[in-house]
Design an enzyme around this catalytic site. Structure first.
Site, mmCIF file in Angstrom:
data_model
loop_
_atom_site.group_PDB
_atom_site.id
_atom_site.type_symbol
_atom_site.label_atom_id
_atom_site.label_comp_id
_atom_site.label_asym_id
_atom_site.label_seq_id
_atom_site.Cartn_x
_atom_site.Cartn_y
_atom_site.Cartn_z
ATOM 1 C CD GLU A 1 8.773 11.859 -15.311
ATOM 2 O OE1 GLU A 1 8.751 12.279 -14.157
ATOM 3 O OE2 GLU A 1 8.915 12.610 -16.307
ATOM 4 C CB SER B 1 13.360 22.300 -15.262
ATOM 5 O OG SER B 1 12.450 23.367 -15.375
ATOM 6 C CG HIS C 1 -1.747 -1.227 1.375
ATOM 7 N ND1 HIS C 1 -2.892 -1.480 0.660
ATOM 8 C CD2 HIS C 1 -1.551 -2.317 2.163
ATOM 9 C CE1 HIS C 1 -3.388 -2.658 1.001
ATOM 10 N NE2 HIS C 1 -2.575 -3.197 1.908
ATOM 11 C CE LYS D 1 11.950 19.143 -11.052
ATOM 12 N NZ LYS D 1 10.866 19.490 -11.991
#
Length: 464
Positions: free
Chosen positions: A289, A276, A155, A282
């Protein structure tokens, strides 16, 4: 040029031609189309359907066309309907009317079915090779990180202590199942459809079994209708691909989570991350992804083909032209992902201390303590309740189970104070907890290494 037209009084509308044509994507099948055609010509000669000289002329012409395509001297012309008409036209230009004899005893229906099976057979073998390299990388990393501890989750909540190798090897076994599925898929792919004709076979005395042997097929399709209309083998492959990308998406999700500031378990190498345009600090896990994002695309290709085929009467229908683009796209994406991912894992930095720190807090030794009490003679359910109450006490006091003094244990549970001893604390150490989990497939480093060594033997013997 089209391979038909005798019963038509006018040419095809240009827009209709563009909509109908498949050369823009089926051109990648050219080498397989030529391979099948050369064997078909040789078979026609062996059976006395065409002469040996004609077969040799056809073969020589096909080899010249293949060489010209490979060298970029022969460009694909959009005026052609498909790769079959493209090759046949240039063959006829090279050797004259004899080129037209190549199509004796075959149809584009069984021809394209052959091409796609030859193509997919090769691609499955390539993907299996990439999977083996990926699995080998996982075993190597698992050996390297054998003493790295981290939380196991359920979980997305910290649950029990495991090792990084144990976690990585879970993905190894997912990929191993994918490998096995591909091996099984090959059995259905490697069946020869050539000789089915358009749908009803042929009146010529062909030798399908000889062609199958020459092209290294295991068997021939035994029903001509099924031979030209079957695309189950593609559906099966796409289903396997969908399962495989699901596995890679799950791994990607963990890479994304672990590289976040909240986890800080790993840092991806600069070569496998991006920045970024506005935030200088970043470092984004874009590759992971993208893999996660490609999953829906590959699922879609499977659903598209299932939907295309669901209402088709026998035998061939033009709808079946839609079997290729999704297949090609799936293979292209799988191949690049399977090439990138191992190196991305090999170059990532593992924050061992951060992982161990996360594994050392949050009462991850609660189950081990309940097991300890059960071994002392308590029913496990009662032991579970005692540890649950101790966790509640620890939460209120801001301490872990191993930080509760022995006297406090006996004070909290006076009726059971005889089962609480100093050896209890030794069993709550991370190293001891892991060492105790020696059951087959368990998390102990000893058992993990045992599994890794067995799998290394399997990897060396795996058949592509």
């Amino acid at each position: 040029m089209k391979l038909w037209g005798g019963r038509f009084n006018k040419g095809t509308d240009q827009l209709v031609h563009d909509f109908n044509a498949s050369l823009t994507f089926d051109k990648r099948l050219y080498s397989y189309d030529i391979m099948g055609s050369k064997v078909h010509a040789e078979m026609l000669a062996r059976q006395g359907i065409i002469s040996e000289k004609e077969a040799q002329e056809i073969t020589d012409g096909l080899e010249k066309i293949e060489k010209a395509i490979k060298e970029g001297k022969l460009e694909f012309n959009s005026s052609f309907e498909d790769i079959h008409s493209f090759i046949e036209k240039y063959l006829t230009d090279l050797i004259g009317p004899t080129g037209g004899k190549l199509h004796t005893a075959r149809s584009r229906n069984d021809q394209v079915a052959l091409d796609i099976r030859l193509y997919l057979r090769d691609k499955i073998k390539e993907i299996k090779k990439l999977l083996l390299l990926f699995m080998k990388t996982i075993t190597e990393l698992s050996e390297e990180y054998i003493d790295v501890f981290l939380p196991g989750y359920t979980h997305l909540q910290r649950a029990q202590v495991i090792t990084l190798p144990h976690h990585l090897m879970a993905y190894y076994f997912m990929l191993k199942r994918d490998f096995s599925r591909l091996s099984d898929n090959l059995k259905r792919v490697n069946v020869l459809p050539l000789g089915s004709g358009a749908l009803a076979g042929t009146t010529f005395p062909i030798d399908r079994e000889w062609v199958a042997d020459k092209l290294d097929f295991d068997s021939v399709c035994l029903n001509s209708l099924d031979g030209v209309s079957d695309r189950d083998f593609i559906i099966e492959f796409l289903s396997i691909a969908a399962t495989m990308i699901m596995h890679l998406s799950r791994l990607s999700e963990e890479i994304i989570l672990w590289s976040s500031g909240e986890f800080n378990f790993i840092e991806l190498d600069d070569a496998y991350a991006t920045g970024s345009s506005i935030m200088p600090q970043k470092k984004n896990p874009d590759i992971a992804e993208l893999v996660r994002g490609k999953t829906g695309r590959i699922y879609g290709h499977l659903m598209q083909l299932l939907t295309t085929l669901k209402g088709l009467p026998l035998a061939y229908n033009k709808d079946m032209q839609e079997d290729k683009e999704g297949l090609f796209d799936t293979i292209d994406n799988l191949e690049i992902i399977l090439k990138i991912y191992p190196d991305m894992l090999k170059t990532m930095k593992v924050n061992k201390e951060k992982m161990k720190q996360a594994a050392s807090s949050g009462f991850l030794n609660a189950t081990d303590l309940a097991d300890y009490l059960a071994k002392k003679g308590l029913p496990f359910r009662e032991a579970h309740e005692i540890v649950g109450k101790a966790v509640l006490y620890g939460l209120k006091q801001g301490i872990e189970l191993e930080e509760i003094p022995l006297e406090k244990w006996r004070e909290l549970f006076p009726a059971k104070n005889n089962i609480f001893n100093k050896d209890m604390y030794h069993n709550l150490l991370i190293e001891k907890m892991l060492a105790n989990r020696r059951s087959t497939g368990g998390t102990s480093p000893e058992e993990t290494l045992n599994i890794i060594n067995k799998e290394k033997i399997w990897l060396n013997k795996a058949i592509i």
